[in-house]
Motif scaffolding. Structure first.
Motif, PDB file in Angstrom:
ATOM      1  N   UNK A  20      54.165  -0.998  29.108  1.00  0.00           N
ATOM      2  CA  UNK A  20      55.293  -1.103  30.036  1.00  0.00           C
ATOM      3  C   UNK A  20      55.703  -2.567  30.052  1.00  0.00           C
ATOM      4  N   UNK A  24      59.261  -3.887  35.845  1.00  0.00           N
ATOM      5  CA  UNK A  24      58.515  -3.303  36.964  1.00  0.00           C
ATOM      6  C   UNK A  24      57.819  -4.441  37.705  1.00  0.00           C
ATOM      7  N   UNK A  25      56.955  -4.118  38.669  1.00  0.00           N
ATOM      8  CA  UNK A  25      56.246  -5.182  39.371  1.00  0.00           C
ATOM      9  C   UNK A  25      55.296  -5.930  38.445  1.00  0.00           C
ATOM     10  N   UNK A  26      54.824  -5.240  37.433  1.00  0.00           N
ATOM     11  CA  UNK A  26      53.930  -5.869  36.456  1.00  0.00           C
ATOM     12  C   UNK A  26      54.086  -5.139  35.137  1.00  0.00           C
ATOM     13  N   UNK A  27      53.719  -5.815  34.061  1.00  0.00           N
ATOM     14  CA  UNK A  27      53.676  -5.169  32.751  1.00  0.00           C
ATOM     15  C   UNK A  27      52.306  -4.528  32.570  1.00  0.00           C
ATOM     16  N   UNK A  28      52.239  -3.578  31.652  1.00  0.00           N
ATOM     17  CA  UNK A  28      50.975  -2.898  31.349  1.00  0.00           C
ATOM     18  C   UNK A  28      50.671  -3.064  29.872  1.00  0.00           C
ATOM     19  N   UNK A  29      49.465  -3.535  29.589  1.00  0.00           N
ATOM     20  CA  UNK A  29      49.076  -3.676  28.181  1.00  0.00           C
ATOM     21  C   UNK A  29      47.657  -3.157  27.973  1.00  0.00           C
ATOM     22  N   UNK A 114      56.869  -9.717  27.977  1.00  0.00           N
ATOM     23  CA  UNK A 114      56.570  -8.531  28.793  1.00  0.00           C
ATOM     24  C   UNK A 114      56.938  -8.687  30.261  1.00  0.00           C
TER      25      UNK A 114
ATOM     26  N   UNK B  37      45.557  -3.566  31.397  1.00  0.00           N
ATOM     27  CA  UNK B  37      45.761  -4.854  32.047  1.00  0.00           C
ATOM     28  C   UNK B  37      47.168  -4.875  32.636  1.00  0.00           C
ATOM     29  N   UNK B  39      50.091  -7.370  34.285  1.00  0.00           N
ATOM     30  CA  UNK B  39      50.444  -8.792  34.202  1.00  0.00           C
ATOM     31  C   UNK B  39      51.754  -9.031  34.936  1.00  0.00           C
ATOM     32  N   UNK B 141      57.902   2.030  39.002  1.00  0.00           N
ATOM     33  CA  UNK B 141      59.139   2.224  39.767  1.00  0.00           C
ATOM     34  C   UNK B 141      59.850   3.517  39.355  1.00  0.00           C
TER      35      UNK B 141
END
Lengths: 321, 321
Positions: A20, A24-29, A114, B37, B39, B141
């Motif tokens: 992601x 959004x509020x945070x990226x996802x990795x 990201x 993770x 971020x 979201x």
């Protein structure tokens, strides 16, 4: 143009290895199994790290490149970055060029942008970069061993010479031709982080650092972290023909020893790995110079061609010294 | 005081879940098996996000807290942060207090400071935070579904009211007593990110966001990402007694709908989870208000107690709008 328009237009590009990305509020990795995540942050401030009226393409490239260089120095594959930027006002041409430079670097090194933040304020760019290194294999500053060779990639001092030229601080006795000025400014504005070299060194080197503040300062970090001393030879330091020719001039010595902004790798490796390192140099078409050695004790000695100690001035860049 | 002295004295503390922390080219961390993770990055600029002469303890707390809040909104456990800071000059008292506030927040939420950058420039603080969420479980979201309830934690508008008070922009008809002013300034300066709530919602909510720019703007992000509409009731929004009393006043409505700086969670969840969410509210001693619902369509309608549409002014903070 709203904050969200800016993010969408200039800072949202397809991601390649991110679950992601921006928005959004945070990226996802996902971090690959068997790997550690490496994390580093560099902040660039207008008129401290670059001239406020510098080409925005170059500012974009360099903002990411200096961070990528930290990944190289850990033998880590750079993969993800966040960008926080404060802008005094919205200038679409500037943003477009900045974005073009940033993503040119991101594409070159296969880094996904990201996330981040866009806000109003004096021009300031803060990038956090993340990468992956096989667990336990990172090249740290504290791994240098007595007997190690000291190697330095590329060439030192050109960026500092370019900066001195731009600031009209270059002594009048030095006559740089236009082609060499161009070369120095390229080194200053569009540094090439040594990622391929860093990755190739994973099982060969004992320690590594990227030269951002100046060789004396950065190699000094390896020495103090590893609790060892070192001797390097001025004549063995990798540099351009112009710098070689003027190697006994104080200002030129300052450029290669303490100028900074080189983004070359300085690393230490056992003598048995010499031929392997030379082979890498050939394969990457990148000069790597054997410039000295690690020994017991503390501190750094630089010898000239007559084996006399070079008197060292400023050892590197310190924002508050 | 050199750059390295500053890092050592003010920004190096023992790390608890980090393989290699402050002091190398990059930090090294392990992401737990089965987790993604998360971020996120937020940049705070003097006189944009805080008054330049604000208490440095509060600036330190808030710099990290606003980032922790992004982890809460993803249902992610915050674990690591980097801090890049530009300082106009070295003021040891300021740095000491800033550091104390930053680490107070770090300790509260068990976040390791693992790296960063310290440089000279107009005061600017950029924090990147990283956390862990079970793979596939992050509250995004874009997950809101038609029929979902809309829930909001804590209380809205106090921070915006505190800011209006500090700027002398509060209409003279509002008389805040000293205790309530104190409470509003606490909300503004030392927000409490809702990490425990975010984590508890992992299997209960469909979507979530933290309210940083203002409810209308932030809930609006959920609606556009999820391609749904929503109706909320003004009288159901969670707020202090003072705000409830003046809920029909325009300035007060602006504070709760578009003030921002709340750092509460706004989330959507299926109706079947109502009792589970109320139980969490009890367990955490944190009010969570059921304020509206998600329906088909687009856009957000706010109804007053007579079921009339509230005329909305500014929807939230935009640095460049």
């Amino acid at each position: 143009m709203s904050e969200f328009d800016i993010i969408k237009q200039f800072f949202t590009r397809p991601a390649h290895h991110t679950n992601l990305s921006v928005g959004d509020d945070a990226a996802l990795i996902n971090v690959s199994k068997g790997y550690e995540l490496t994390v580093s942050t560099d902040m660039l401030v207008a008129d401290t790290h670059f001239f406020h009226d510098a080409a925005p393409y170059d500012i974009g490239w360099k903002s990411l490149a200096v961070n990528v260089s930290d990944m190289a120095a850990m033998s880590s594959q750079p993969k993800w970055a966040t960008l926080a930027i404060a802008l005094p006002h919205v200038n679409e041409t500037w943003l477009s060029e900045f974005s073009r430079g940033f993503f040119a670097c991101a594409n070159t090194f296969n880094v996904d942008l990201i996330g981040g933040d866009t806000t109003r304020g004096p021009l300031n760019i803060s990038v956090t970069i993340m990468g992956e290194v096989p667990a336990g294999k990172a090249l740290r500053r504290d791994g240098a061993k007595v007997g190690d060779d000291i190697w330095i990639s590329g060439a030192l001092g050109d960026a500092a010479l370019g900066l001195a030229h731009l600031k009209n601080k270059l002594h009048s006795k030095f006559n740089l031709d236009d082609g060499y000025i161009e070369y120095c400014l390229e080194a200053l504005h569009r540094p090439q982080p040594r990622v391929a070299l860093g990755l190739a060194l994973v099982d060969l080197a004992h320690s590594a650092i990227d030269i951002s503040d100046g060789l004396l300062s950065d190699l000094g970090h390896i020495l103090s972290a590893s609790k060892v001393g070192a001797t390097i030879q001025l004549s063995k330091l990798p540099c351009s023909l112009f710098i070689s020719k003027h190697i006994n001039e104080k200002q030129i010595q300052q450029c290669i020893l303490a100028g900074g902004d080189d983004y070359e790798l300085c690393f230490t490796a056992p003598q048995k790995n010499r031929s392997a390192i030379e082979k890498i140099s050939d394969e990457l078409h990148l000069p790597i110079a054997l410039a000295g050695n690690i020994h017991a004790g503390a501190g750094l000695v630089v010898l000239d061609e007559n084996k006399h100690k070079v008197i060292l001035g400023k050892t590197g860049y310190d924002h508050f010294a």
